[in-house]
Design a protein around this motif. Structure first.
Motif, PDB file in Angstrom:
ATOM      1  N   ARG A 111      36.892 120.624  19.351  1.00  0.00           N
ATOM      2  CA  ARG A 111      35.679 119.820  19.480  1.00  0.00           C
ATOM      3  C   ARG A 111      35.209 119.341  18.117  1.00  0.00           C
ATOM      4  O   ARG A 111      34.859 118.171  17.938  1.00  0.00           O
ATOM      5  CB  ARG A 111      34.591 120.646  20.156  1.00  0.00           C
ATOM      6  CG  ARG A 111      33.288 119.918  20.311  1.00  0.00           C
ATOM      7  CD  ARG A 111      32.284 120.805  21.025  1.00  0.00           C
ATOM      8  NE  ARG A 111      31.073 120.084  21.383  1.00  0.00           N
ATOM      9  CZ  ARG A 111      29.986 120.087  20.642  1.00  0.00           C
ATOM     10  NH1 ARG A 111      29.969 120.722  19.494  1.00  0.00           N
ATOM     11  NH2 ARG A 111      28.914 119.422  21.039  1.00  0.00           N
ATOM     12  N   ARG A 136      39.121 125.748  21.333  1.00  0.00           N
ATOM     13  CA  ARG A 136      38.309 124.674  21.903  1.00  0.00           C
ATOM     14  C   ARG A 136      37.224 124.248  20.933  1.00  0.00           C
ATOM     15  O   ARG A 136      36.912 123.067  20.813  1.00  0.00           O
ATOM     16  CB  ARG A 136      37.697 125.119  23.229  1.00  0.00           C
ATOM     17  CG  ARG A 136      38.722 125.256  24.318  1.00  0.00           C
ATOM     18  CD  ARG A 136      38.072 125.584  25.627  1.00  0.00           C
ATOM     19  NE  ARG A 136      37.398 124.438  26.226  1.00  0.00           N
ATOM     20  CZ  ARG A 136      37.984 123.601  27.048  1.00  0.00           C
ATOM     21  NH1 ARG A 136      39.245 123.767  27.374  1.00  0.00           N
ATOM     22  NH2 ARG A 136      37.310 122.586  27.574  1.00  0.00           N
ATOM     23  N   PHE A 137      36.648 125.206  20.246  1.00  0.00           N
ATOM     24  CA  PHE A 137      35.594 124.915  19.273  1.00  0.00           C
ATOM     25  C   PHE A 137      36.156 124.062  18.154  1.00  0.00           C
ATOM     26  O   PHE A 137      35.571 123.043  17.765  1.00  0.00           O
ATOM     27  CB  PHE A 137      35.054 126.241  18.728  1.00  0.00           C
ATOM     28  CG  PHE A 137      33.969 126.100  17.706  1.00  0.00           C
ATOM     29  CD1 PHE A 137      32.746 125.538  18.049  1.00  0.00           C
ATOM     30  CD2 PHE A 137      34.163 126.561  16.411  1.00  0.00           C
ATOM     31  CE1 PHE A 137      31.733 125.435  17.100  1.00  0.00           C
ATOM     32  CE2 PHE A 137      33.153 126.456  15.463  1.00  0.00           C
ATOM     33  CZ  PHE A 137      31.945 125.898  15.804  1.00  0.00           C
ATOM     34  N   GLU A 138      37.337 124.449  17.688  1.00  0.00           N
ATOM     35  CA  GLU A 138      37.929 123.690  16.596  1.00  0.00           C
ATOM     36  C   GLU A 138      38.338 122.297  17.061  1.00  0.00           C
ATOM     37  O   GLU A 138      38.151 121.313  16.339  1.00  0.00           O
ATOM     38  CB  GLU A 138      39.116 124.457  16.006  1.00  0.00           C
ATOM     39  CG  GLU A 138      38.630 125.516  15.038  1.00  0.00           C
ATOM     40  CD  GLU A 138      39.664 126.577  14.707  1.00  0.00           C
ATOM     41  OE1 GLU A 138      40.837 126.409  15.091  1.00  0.00           O
ATOM     42  OE2 GLU A 138      39.273 127.574  14.055  1.00  0.00           O
ATOM     43  N   VAL A 181      40.950 131.377  22.942  1.00  0.00           N
ATOM     44  CA  VAL A 181      40.772 130.115  23.658  1.00  0.00           C
ATOM     45  C   VAL A 181      39.521 129.410  23.153  1.00  0.00           C
ATOM     46  O   VAL A 181      39.533 128.214  22.834  1.00  0.00           O
ATOM     47  CB  VAL A 181      40.667 130.375  25.172  1.00  0.00           C
ATOM     48  CG1 VAL A 181      40.274 129.109  25.909  1.00  0.00           C
ATOM     49  CG2 VAL A 181      41.973 130.935  25.698  1.00  0.00           C
ATOM     50  N   ALA A 182      38.433 130.185  23.044  1.00  0.00           N
ATOM     51  CA  ALA A 182      37.166 129.588  22.628  1.00  0.00           C
ATOM     52  C   ALA A 182      37.283 129.017  21.216  1.00  0.00           C
ATOM     53  O   ALA A 182      36.765 127.943  20.924  1.00  0.00           O
ATOM     54  CB  ALA A 182      36.056 130.632  22.693  1.00  0.00           C
ATOM     55  N   ARG A 183      38.003 129.748  20.350  1.00  0.00           N
ATOM     56  CA  ARG A 183      38.135 129.256  18.967  1.00  0.00           C
ATOM     57  C   ARG A 183      38.879 127.921  18.962  1.00  0.00           C
ATOM     58  O   ARG A 183      38.461 126.960  18.310  1.00  0.00           O
ATOM     59  CB  ARG A 183      38.879 130.272  18.119  1.00  0.00           C
ATOM     60  CG  ARG A 183      39.020 129.835  16.668  1.00  0.00           C
ATOM     61  CD  ARG A 183      39.770 130.829  15.822  1.00  0.00           C
ATOM     62  NE  ARG A 183      39.178 132.161  15.884  1.00  0.00           N
ATOM     63  CZ  ARG A 183      39.748 133.216  16.428  1.00  0.00           C
ATOM     64  NH1 ARG A 183      40.940 133.099  16.970  1.00  0.00           N
ATOM     65  NH2 ARG A 183      39.142 134.378  16.420  1.00  0.00           N
TER      66      ARG A 183
END
Ligand code: SF4
Ligand code: SF4
Ligand code: SF4
Lengths: 517, 190, 345
Positions: free
Chosen positions: A460, A456-458, A452-454
């Motif tokens: 962003r 969202r990071f991508e 999930v974090a990856r």
């Protein structure tokens, strides 16, 4: 399976010392109502219930104090009448020793009954959803120890082959089902009849271990009184862990529940005999689940026996009803000698899953001797009812190769402890497997979170990059327009004005804009 | 002589075929190594490794030969996984990069927040909601615990709160005496 | 009231490694007595030397590896290794031969691999094979069993002790007068000389089914083995598979060509067959772990033993067969993972 004539075997298993005679000599009696009842909101598998009372409320015996949330859930009922004095975290009986939300009731000794559930004597005229709703609103969960909501378990559709009532209480020290079968056999039969009606099937088999002749006799008597052809009693050899749902089904039918599946997948439904009694009471008498039979045993308690205990009763109160502790009391275990978990104190309540309170001395539970290296004797694999290779699982757990552990089907492990008991090197195998499962679980969770974090990071970064290129594009456009429009001073001026205006606007709203996602 | 040549030729042809078959049969998906490294990193995006996020660090490991012990959120487990993947020796975490901490989430004290949006700009995963001059809040499920928002806050209203253990997240710890007198020393339960 | 914590399961195992090993030693007692009866007191010295050296080596290695030595020594595994090695040695063995074997078994075959539970090879057999290669003469000089009347003079207690200490026979005795080949050796050489099995078997070395003396020792070993099965120290898979692995090819060849192949009974009751099947191949550490794996492992040992006996360069093949199958164990284990509950067959 109809007309049971043959039994099968499950792999491995152990003949264990039963340690049951101590608690079955005294007759079944009821423990007195304590001064304070503690009802944890989460005492079943599934989502915790939600309190529907507040401190100061007066509640009657059997009144719901918390309602079920979610499909897999169950309400909680007051076990006696009195005043709610607290709704909040209290220590609960759980291996973690953590606290969780509870409804605490100070009883008034009047035991005023709550009138809210009509007896459904003519349950045969009702359909399955109505009966399941009754089972659910009465807070009934599996009483064998797992505490899975019974209404959910009964909702398996039609076409089952057979209902299996589990009276194979194989774990050392526990005798509550044995006593239940001795004293409440008619209710077991009624419960079986109700469940057969709900499931719309015509065969039920009550499995009893061979070392419980009294239960067998009393069930046969109740059966002949009821004259119900659909129900039969089958005696199975006493072998641990036969009371495990999957093992019992294997013994009775020769079939294995597929991995990741439930017994209904192969046409069977397994319920504990205690659950059958609870269902019978809920339907025929309108009684919610507010008490259960608890075995109190071990050399740490003065008069080992079986008691009918109100749910929520503090353990210390139950022990007092059995003559208190002896000098030898060292350990308090909720459950049996193999799969029960230790409790640190006795100010914890009895919950729906409390089948046994084992107060053990140092004789009953000897300290572990230090583990030696595995000598690969393979005895653990021979004993494992799940046909696993505990020794290999252990090896890979030690080197933290959890993907190998998963390949070796750690999830099939039922944590029965058989492997521990045969290991000549005294390796705490079962503990290692619980740990391995926990690690795999948390690694999975981490991986999901990091995915999930990856994303969202991508996302962003993509957003920032898009904004940047958009800005660059607009800038390029402006420059070009300024250059091409240079011929006409009026047009140029208009353009500059427009830009100045936009900049002014932007200043006002810049903060807001950057806050938007 | 002739026989020997035939035998050796047959043998090598046989093994050649076997190897060729194995190469086809067991071919691994050719996903680029940066992706595979990235998939092992915890995605906290905290930049403690000295690179602006996990993917840049993954890229740096490949292209600049950055060390594999620079990621504190991943801790030992990540270092070991990287060492396995890249066939390097595992080494202890570089203490200059930080220390291993339990996972935490950022919580904004909504009374104190002045709505400056600085934390929103700092968050690498867009986990903070809010608009200018309005109170902000953190989506706890999306927060990676990177702490990047803590520093920029002018009124110090962001705290890192450790995730509490509940009945549903508690798990049995590692047995104390389980090494059996050999193998690696027991690690602290994770 | 506060309680102590314990983790499930709360019951404790009734077995431990020490007891398993002690029962194994007890199971060897009848065979030891039979051995002394037929071959004289030599085995006592062999055992004493092997046990002493093995224990010393174990303690030294454990100390060097920084592990608690007393706890590990008390598991008796070193003693078992030493006793099994002593059983495999000829009745008259110079002390340095026995000591070398025991030291090699413990130091190289066991401790350097990581100690108990980690050794891929059976330590006793590794030690034995090293001796067979390094001391070919000493390792093949056997006494004929008592009652064969090959020789009037047999070394007594003193002579045995003398030989053990010096490697020389005291004055009147010499290997020419007291020595003899083992029956397996004999069959091998004689068959090589184009005699038929029946001719060979009429020699004084041979008893009712196998080799004289050996057949009785084997019987007593089998009694010990069956007692271990009864006590659940070992399980039936490996011994049965080893015996089948020898009997099946032996029967096939015997039926096909009885003149040139010894009978299956002879194979079972000679040499170290029974000792190997019950006591050596069943060493759990270096054996396969699953039931199916153990059947394959045992059968492989039996077959290899037969092959080495029939066509190999050494008279008895148990030791080599065990070591060879030890090497195959990881592969066997890999391919015999049992089907867990609830999985498709
Ligand atoms: S605890 Fe697990 S591995 Fe051990 S015997 Fe039970 S099911 Fe098998
Ligand atoms: S029972 Fe114990 S010693 Fe035997 S193989 Fe299993 S883990 Fe190893
Ligand atoms: S240190 Fe932070 S940014 Fe760097 S790899 Fe680890 S989690 Fe990602």
């Amino acid at each position: 399976m109809a007309g049971q004539s043959r039994l099968w075997h499950f792999h491995g298993g152990l003949e264990l010392p039963a340690h049951k005679s101590g608690s079955t000599t005294e007759p079944l009696t009821a423990a007195p109502v304590p001064g304070v009842l503690i009802h944890p909101l989460s005492q079943h598998i599934g989502s915790p219930s939600e309190a529907i009372v507040a401190p100061g409320d007066y509640v009657k015996k059997g009144q719901p104090v918390a309602s079920a949330t979610g499909y897999i859930g169950s309400p909680v009922h007051a076990a006696s009448s009195g005043t709610v004095i607290d709704v909040g975290p209290q220590p609960v009986p759980h291996p973690s020793g953590l606290s969780a939300d509870c409804v605490v009731i100070e009883t008034d000794g009047r035991d005023d009954p709550y009138v809210g559930y009509d007896p459904l004597i003519n349950y045969r005229t009702l359909n399955a959803p109505a009966l399941r709703a009754r089972v659910r609103e009465c807070g009934i969960v599996g009483l064998g120890g797992a505490a899975f909501p019974t209404s959910v378990k009964l909702n398996v559709g039609t076409g089952l082959k057979s209902l299996i009532l589990n009276g194979a209480e194989c774990e050392p020290f526990i005798s509550c089902d044995d006593m239940l079968m001795r004293y409440r056999a008619e209710q077991i039969v009624s419960g079986a009849q109700i469940m057969l009606h709900v499931l719309e099937i015509r065969h039920c088999c009550i499995a009893i271990e061979e070392d419980k002749p009294e239960s067998h006799q009393s069930l046969l008597k109740a059966l002949s009184a009821a004259g119900d052809e659909r129900i039969e009693v089958v005696r199975v050899p006493a072998l641990y862990p036969e009371g495990g749902e999957r093992q019992l089904i294997q013994v009775l039918t020769g079939k294995e529940v597929p991995v990741g599946g439930i017994p209904a997948d192969i046409g069977y439904l397994c319920q504990n005999v205690g659950t059958a009694v609870a269902v019978a009471r809920a339907v025929l008498r309108g009684e919610p689940l507010i008490s259960r039979i608890v075995t109190v045993t071990g050399s740490g308690v003065a008069q080992p026996r079986n008691l009918e205990v109100r749910l929520g009763t503090p353990i210390s109160h139950v022990i007092d009803a059995c003559g208190g502790y002896t000098e030898a009391a060292r350990y308090l275990v909720m459950g049996g000698g193999m799969m029960g978990f230790p409790l640190q104190g006795d100010q914890l309540p009895v919950i729906k899953a409390t089948n046994c309170l084992l107060v053990a001395s140092e004789e009953d539970i000897r300290p572990r001797s230090p583990a030696m290296p595995c000598i690969r004797c393979g005895d653990c694999a021979t004993a494992c009812p799940a046909q696993l290779l505990p020794q290999q699982l252990y090896w890979h757990t030690q080197s933290e190769e959890f993907d190998r552990v998963e390949d070796l089907n750690i999830y099939a492990c039922i944590e029965c402890g058989c492997c521990d008991l045969v290991c000549p090197s005294h390796i705490p195998l079962t503990q290692n497997f619980r740990y391995a499962k926990a690690q795999i679980w948390s690694q999975k969770r981490e991986r999901e979170r990091s995915d999930v974090a990856r994303n969202r990071f991508e996302a962003r970064n993509a957003r920032i990059a898009a904004e940047k290129s958009e800005r660059a594009r607009r800038l390029a456009e402006k420059t070009r327009m300024l250059q091409t429009g240079a011929a006409d001073p009026a047009a140029k001026k208009a353009l500059i004005d427009e830009v100045m205006k936009r900049v002014g606007d932007k200043k006002d709203s810049s903060a807001e804009e950057s806050g938007k996602e | 002589m002739f026989l020997a040549i035939v035998a050796i030729a047959t043998l090598s042809a046989g093994f050649g075929l076997l190897l060729g078959f194995a190469a086809v049969r067991f071919r691994t998906e050719g996903d680029p190594v940066v992706d595979r490294i990235d998939s092992l990193l915890p995605q906290t995006q905290c930049a403690q490794c000295g690179f602006p996020g996990c993917r840049p660090y993954a890229a740096a490991i490949v292209s600049e030969g950055a060390d594999i012990n620079r990621c504190p959120p991943g801790g030992d487990a990540t270092i070991r996984a990287l060492a396995d993947l890249l066939d390097r020796e595992p080494k202890p975490l570089d203490p200059e990069r930080g220390v291993v901490k339990p996972r935490a989430v950022a919580v904004i004290d909504e009374e104190v927040c002045i709505g400056c949006t600085l934390c929103i700009q700092a968050c690498p995963v867009d986990a903070i909601l809010g608009a200018g001059k309005l109170m902000h809040t953190v989506i706890a499920d999306e927060c990676t615990g990177c702490e990047l928002c803590v520093e920029p806050c002018p009124v110090d209203c962001i705290d890192m709160i450790e995730e509490p253990v509940t009945l549903s997240t508690w798990r049995w710890p590692q047995p104390v005496d389980s090494t059996g007198g050999s193998g690696s020393p027991a690690r602290q339960a994770g | 009231m506060q309680f102590l914590l314990t983790r499930p399961p709360h019951l404790r195992p009734a077995v431990n490694v020490t007891r398993v090993m002690a029962e194994l030693l007890v199971a060897l007692a009848p065979a030891t007595i039979a051995y002394i009866w037929f071959f004289g007191p030599g085995i006592i010295f062999n055992m004493a030397i092997c046990v002493a050296v093995a224990c010393l080596a174990e303690v030294a290695m454990l100390a060097a590896r920084g592990r608690p030595s007393v706890a590990q020594l008390s598991d008796l595994t070193a003693v078992v290794t030493a006793v099994l090695l002593a059983f495999a040695l000829p009745p008259l063995t110079p002390w340095w031969v026995a000591a070398t074997g025991a030291a090699f078994a413990i130091v190289f075959a066991k401790q350097l691999y990581g100690g108990l539970g980690y050794n891929p090879f059976n330590p006793a057999m590794a030690g034995y094979v090293v001796l067979l290669i390094s001391f070919p003469v000493e390792m093949t000089q056997w006494l004929p069993p008592a009652g064969t009347d090959l020789t009037a003079e047999r070394p007594g207690l003193e002579a045995t002790l003398w030989y053990v200490l010096t490697g020389q026979l005291p004055a009147p005795l010499s290997w020419d007068t007291i020595g003899g080949a083992t029956p397996l050796d004999d069959v091998k050489t004689q068959l090589g000389l184009m005699r038929t099995v029946d001719e060979v078997r009429s020699g004084p070395l041979y008893g009712d089914f196998g080799a004289r003396g050996w057949e009785w020792i084997n019987n007593f070993i089998a009694i010990g083995g069956i007692w271990m099965l009864y006590r659940r120290v070992i399980r039936w898979h490996i011994p049965v598979a080893v015996l089948l692995g020898i009997i099946i090819p032996a029967t096939a060849f015997y039926i096909a060509d009885p003149g040139n192949h010894a009978s299956p009974a002879f194979h079972v009751f000679s040499g170290a067959t029974v000792l190997g099947a019950f006591f050596i191949a069943t060493d759990p550490v270096s054996a396969a772990t699953s039931d199916r794996g153990r059947l394959i492992y045992g059968f492989g040992i039996g077959m290899l033993t037969y092959i080495i006996r029939a066509w190999g360069g050494y008279p008895d093949g148990i030791a080599f067969a065990v070591l060879l199958m030890n090497m195959a164990v990881p592969a066997i284990d890999h391919f015999t993972v049992p089907r867990p509950y609830g999985h498709e067959r």
